[in-house]
Design an enzyme around this catalytic site. Structure first.
Site, short mmCIF file in Angstrom:
data_model
loop_
_atom_site.label_atom_id
_atom_site.label_comp_id
_atom_site.label_asym_id
_atom_site.label_seq_id
_atom_site.Cartn_x
_atom_site.Cartn_y
_atom_site.Cartn_z
N TYR A 182 4.77 -12.89 2.17
CA TYR A 182 4.03 -11.63 2.01
C TYR A 182 4.96 -10.48 1.66
O TYR A 182 6.00 -10.28 2.28
CB TYR A 182 3.25 -11.27 3.28
CG TYR A 182 2.51 -9.97 3.14
CD1 TYR A 182 1.44 -9.85 2.24
CD2 TYR A 182 2.89 -8.83 3.84
CE1 TYR A 182 0.78 -8.66 2.07
CE2 TYR A 182 2.24 -7.62 3.69
CZ TYR A 182 1.18 -7.55 2.79
OH TYR A 182 0.52 -6.35 2.61
N GLY B 159 -2.46 -6.55 1.00
CA GLY B 159 -3.73 -6.27 1.66
C GLY B 159 -4.68 -7.44 1.53
O GLY B 159 -4.34 -8.59 1.81
N HIS C 137 -1.62 2.89 -5.82
CA HIS C 137 -1.77 3.53 -4.52
C HIS C 137 -1.53 5.04 -4.58
O HIS C 137 -1.85 5.74 -3.62
CB HIS C 137 -0.81 2.90 -3.50
CG HIS C 137 -1.25 1.55 -3.02
ND1 HIS C 137 -1.73 0.57 -3.86
CD2 HIS C 137 -1.28 1.00 -1.78
CE1 HIS C 137 -2.02 -0.51 -3.17
NE2 HIS C 137 -1.76 -0.28 -1.89
#
Length: 524
Positions: free
Chosen positions: A54, A61, A84
């Site tokens: 990850y 997410g 973002h």
């Protein structure tokens, strides 16, 4: 110019303020550069492996289930920053953005994020060049950190988006970087995520609010003492032995401050004269208890802030030794965690807003008492020169009441709310950024409320003063300093807003405290 050296073990509130407000220069220690390099080796080793990790080789997410091929990983990091950077609304203040950038650098320098040394150095270069990315009011839920605000800062590192230069002009970030000889960064595995995932915005605002509130609480002790004196109250309720039997530290400090201000007053103790009363009203008599509770709240907030300043907040984090989610070279590993949740910071931000609202409320009640001829023990209505012809400070109290009313609304906790995001993956959030933003407004309002009480109390003391009733030397010093700062005294009605603005500036700059401490010595 002062230089702040960033190491691997966090930072201090003083350093945050030096960078955010004082434009201190930032340098990375040799220890930090070494830790950055070692952590990056772990990330590079993991990136070379076929297993998904990850933040290194997956989406983010709710999209974390996708394994990203090598040829798309640089694009992945760029994309997370661009997508973002989705804030809206007014620009956030320069000092907030500088605090946010510095605190993100603090975590990056810990060696737990896997960011390359030259990326960290570029973060320091932006701060030192006075380049401040444009960050917007809305976009953070305070979980996964302050994502949108941090993304706008990371965007500037890439030479994209807008930023304010050292001259205060907003321009394309790429132009500003080029002018200062700064090369935009090309993000690699994990770096985009590492630049976004922290509580840095809310923490920076907490640190600055604590610094401001500590000064304001000292000012509030002074204005409470001035009001007590103007109302011919008794200082006996401030006796140390009374506060020793209820040993809250802040209460004792507040009472001691008020007693020091009132030392030598010829106005106190006249509550049994023309209109005798057994006790002063709560807003006067209980001033140390209310202000003291707020002081103790600040002490708790400082403890929380100090822990967060020592923290490395990211997800995932790079840790030495062992294997778990994924192992890298030298036994290092990358672990997912929930340390980005802003609850610890959000709670104390809300707690401070509650305490400040109550301090503002009690200050307004004392001001109202000074203006009411039925409760002021001989003062003219509204402290007017010729009541009826003159309205005196009637509407100044309206302004103060409006500020208090807003503070009560702002005291409703943001952290009691949560709203799910990211397809229910991020299903509980802290709203810490919102708590911090409303606290900044609360601090501004409290400054104005205290300024209005000072304005009314100094005017009342001057009206009251004559040969047999003279104020304390510290009170006289406060009045003289206020007048020298452009805060006018009693007289016929005049355009009042400039007086109130001068009073606000006097309190904000620390002039009230400085004047009093010339007589009393340092207050608590």
């Amino acid at each position: 110019m002062h230089t702040v050296v960033v190491g691997t073990s966090g930072t201090t509130a003083e350093d945050v303020i030096a960078v955010a407000r004082g434009n201190a220069r930032v340098e990375l220690s040799a220890e930090a550069l070494d830790a950055l390099a070692r952590a990056r080796e772990i990330v590079d080793a993991l990136a070379a492996k076929p297993e998904p990790v990850y933040g290194v080789s997956t989406g983010f997410g709710a999209l974390a289930t996708r394994h990203i091929n090598h040829d798309l990983r640089a694009q992945l990091q760029r994309n997370i920053v661009r997508s973002h950077a989705a804030g809206m609304g007014p620009r956030v203040e320069r000092e907030v953005v500088r605090a946010l950038m510095f605190l993100r650098l603090k975590t990056v320098a810990s060696g737990h994020t896997g960011v390359r040394p030259h990326v960290a150095q570029t973060m320091a270069d932006l701060l030192n060049a006075g380049i401040t990315p444009v960050v917007h009011e809305y976009g953070s839920l305070g979980c996964s950190g302050d994502l949108a605000p941090l993304s706008h800062c990371a965007l500037a590192l890439m030479g994209e988006g807008d930023a304010e230069g050292p001259d205060g002009t907003v321009r394309p970030a790429g132009e500003l970087l080029a002018e200062h000889g700064i090369t935009p960064v090309e993000l690699r595995e994990k770096e985009g995520l590492a630049l976004l995932n922290g509580t840095d915005g809310m923490l920076g605002m907490l640190v600055m609010a604590i610094a401001d509130l500590k000064k304001l609480y000292k000012s509030a002790d002074i204005t409470a003492a001035l009001s007590l004196e103007a109302l011919l109250g008794t200082e006996k309720v401030l006796a140390p032995e009374l506060h020793a039997i209820r040993p809250h530290p802040g209460q004792g400090d507040s009472a001691a401050n008020m007693l020091a201000v009132l030392q030598g007053s010829g106005l106190t103790g006249h509550h049994q004269d023309d209109s005798p009363r057994v006790q002063d009203a709560y807003s006067v008599r209980c001033a140390p208890q209310v202000a003291g509770a707020g002081r103790d709240t600040i002490t708790h907030a400082e403890l929380v802030a100090s822990r967060e300043l020592a923290a490395a907040v990211d997800n995932p984090v790079v840790l030495p030794g062992g294997t778990s989610q994924a192992g890298g070279s030298g036994g290092g590993r990358v672990e997912s965690n929930g340390n980005f949740h802003g609850a610890p910071v959000a709670y104390v931000l809300d707690f401070l807003a509650i305490a400040a609202a109550d301090l503002g409320s009690i200050a307004e009640r004392r001001t109202d008492r000074l203006l009411d001829k039925n409760r002021s023990h001989g003062l003219p209505a509204f402290l007017a020169d010729d009541a009826g012809v003159d309205s005196g400070l009637m509407i100044a109290q309206y302004t103060q009441a409006a500020l208090v009313s807003e503070m009560k609304r702002l005291a409703v906790p943001a952290s009691a709310d949560s709203i799910p995001s990211s397809a229910m993956q991020e299903d509980h959030v802290s709203m810490g950024w919102s708590a911090a933003r409303k606290l900044r407004t609360t601090v501004e309002n409290l400054t104005r409320i205290i300024a209005i009480e000072m304005y009314a109390a100094t005017r009342a003391i001057e009206i009251r003063t004559h040969a047999h009733l003279t104020p304390a030397p510290a009170s006289r010093a406060a009045i003289d300093a206020a007048r020298a700062a452009g805060v006018q005294g009693p007289g016929p009605d005049r355009f009042l807003a400039p007086d109130l603005a001068a009073a606000e500036a006097f309190v904000r700059a620390g002039g009230l405290v400085a004047a009093v401490e010339q007589v009393t010595g340092p207050l608590a």
